[in-house]
Design an enzyme around this catalytic site. Sequence first.
Site, PDB file in Angstrom:
ATOM      1  N   SER A 104      31.283 -15.056   6.764  1.00  0.00           N
ATOM      2  CA  SER A 104      31.548 -15.149   5.345  1.00  0.00           C
ATOM      3  C   SER A 104      31.248 -16.537   4.780  1.00  0.00           C
ATOM      4  O   SER A 104      30.122 -16.996   4.838  1.00  0.00           O
ATOM      5  CB  SER A 104      33.004 -14.740   5.092  1.00  0.00           C
ATOM      6  OG  SER A 104      33.300 -14.683   3.733  1.00  0.00           O
TER       7      SER A 104
ATOM      8  N   ASP B 131      18.843 -23.947   5.312  1.00  0.00           N
ATOM      9  CA  ASP B 131      17.748 -23.690   4.370  1.00  0.00           C
ATOM     10  C   ASP B 131      17.251 -24.957   3.675  1.00  0.00           C
ATOM     11  O   ASP B 131      16.076 -25.055   3.308  1.00  0.00           O
ATOM     12  CB  ASP B 131      18.184 -22.661   3.319  1.00  0.00           C
ATOM     13  CG  ASP B 131      18.115 -21.242   3.852  1.00  0.00           C
ATOM     14  OD1 ASP B 131      17.647 -21.058   4.986  1.00  0.00           O
ATOM     15  OD2 ASP B 131      18.536 -20.315   3.132  1.00  0.00           O
TER      16      ASP B 131
ATOM     17  N   LYS C  18      28.488 -11.388   7.625  1.00  0.00           N
ATOM     18  CA  LYS C  18      29.474 -10.798   6.716  1.00  0.00           C
ATOM     19  C   LYS C  18      29.303 -11.427   5.342  1.00  0.00           C
ATOM     20  O   LYS C  18      29.813 -12.495   5.064  1.00  0.00           O
ATOM     21  CB  LYS C  18      30.873 -11.061   7.269  1.00  0.00           C
ATOM     22  CG  LYS C  18      31.987 -10.387   6.516  1.00  0.00           C
ATOM     23  CD  LYS C  18      33.292 -10.749   7.201  1.00  0.00           C
ATOM     24  CE  LYS C  18      34.468 -10.107   6.505  1.00  0.00           C
ATOM     25  NZ  LYS C  18      35.737 -10.654   7.003  1.00  0.00           N
TER      26      LYS C  18
END
Length: 573
Positions: free
Chosen positions: A310, A321, A335
């Site tokens: 999460s 990224d 999740k």
Amino acid sequence: MLGEKKYGIIALVLALAAVGIIWIVGLGQTGEQTLQAQAQPQNKDTIMEYSKLLAQVAYSINDRYVEKLDPKELGYAGIKGMLELLDPFSDMLEKKTFNRLMEFTHGKYEGLGMTIEKKDKYIIIVSPMEGTPAFRMGLRAGDKIIEIDGKSAYGMSSEEASNLMRGPAGTKVTLKIKREGIEEPLDYEIERAVIAIKNVPYYGVVGDGIGYVRLSRFSEDTGKELKEAIRELKNKNIKGLIFDLRFNGGGLLNEGVETSNLFLDKLDKDKLVVYTQGKKPEDLIKYFAREEALYPDKPLVVLVNEGTASASEIVAGAIQDWDRGVIIGDTTYGKGLVQTVLNMPDEVYLKLTIAKYYIPSGRCIQKPEKSKKNLALASADEGADSSKAELKQDEVFHTNGGRVVYGGGGIVPDIVIPAEKFKPIEIDLERQQLFFDFAVRYISQHKDLPRNFEVDDRMISDFKDFLKEKNFTYLNQVEISLQDLEKNIDSEKDKDSFTPALSELKKVIQKSKEGDFDNSLDYIKKAIKRDLLYSLYGEKAYYEEILLKTDPGVKKAVEILSNKTEYRKLLKG
């Protein structure tokens, strides 16, 4: 008896009439924000047509069915039946359950200390929280809960299972667990405790000027605690930082964004951290790093594993990224669903998935479900492995600097360190709490044990004597298979002819088990030291004397952070 699915759609009209104010909350699932809007049903004409049918069916059942029905039970069964068509996280919460769920964001409750979810009809452990009974007993991410106090957990909602496992501190609950790679279920008897959840249970310096911060969850005070820890480490002139998100099951979205902002400097423009995307245009919401970063440029390693879920996946994914740091560990849980809580009449709340989380490269965090809630998602022997991302070579994405990363759910580390595999003897020693019991006895006889002690041969000899006294036994995988073979032989007419061979096989197995203790000696020494340190000196001693010195992930992180050339090479791909 009427089943839930028979009522699966009859209460839709009640749900449609009851939709109220929307707000998005974490609930230990995916995150939190303070958006408010008025819910409007789509395809109004179609829904209204079916609402008439549903209402007529509901009234006809109530009026004509041969036995008397409770309207409340009938309506609730209908709602639950509809939810069976949705994803595992959409659910109906009564007020008491909702309030308990909200406790996760406020930091204290009584229970076992783990995040769970429902996958198909099974209750799966997402992440045991560090320092809690669940963590200390050796429960693991991906474990499937089969029974709770003798009651089958199959078909339970995560809230029902949570209610059964919570209770007054000092009381016990028994769990039957199915674990990948272990054929027979494992029985655990666990004592409940007050779970005072710490956001930052430890921070300090490891090796030659490398900072370490452990974050256990994302709740209301996460940002504040984390800033204090990083500021103090910066004052010690650290040359690199290890940010440990292992076993972090998530929490509040806004705290995840704020945490990302500590490492992602906005520079001359805002940096995207995460965005949500759902059915409606208004479900597209972007979250940016809008403030100056507290730790913007020095080398950074993020540790993750299968229990990282999460909000912690959002942080790890954004850092990866933007090529801000190196990710080390195992593929994260996957999740990434956004739940909205709709306020219904009769003190009922509808927790509904409305969107998914995407990180800057465009990767979706959520691991794709293989089917809807009422279909089998995985075979019984998939177990814990179902939590891991299924990498697809055609789901290729790129970081800001052009490095290749893969989709398919979860965050795939830059350096993979597979999860530790526990041997049967280790599992049973933990499950039977023998390390803890030994620590209690040993401390009563050695109260002056120094903080920097080592587990020597004499201590191991004492532990072996303790195991004999406790009549410790366990079954390895060969013995479990042999038991199945014996059951099959019992059905044979000439079963006595197998007796000599079985007797010889048992001798061979017993001889092979004699080496199990020695083969697990490193683990046993570490576990003995862990429980002695916890009992005598607390959690801080465990980190400084064991985890920071022996953990494979930490050791690899120190190695990377101490080698600037290798660190830069990893971030350049």
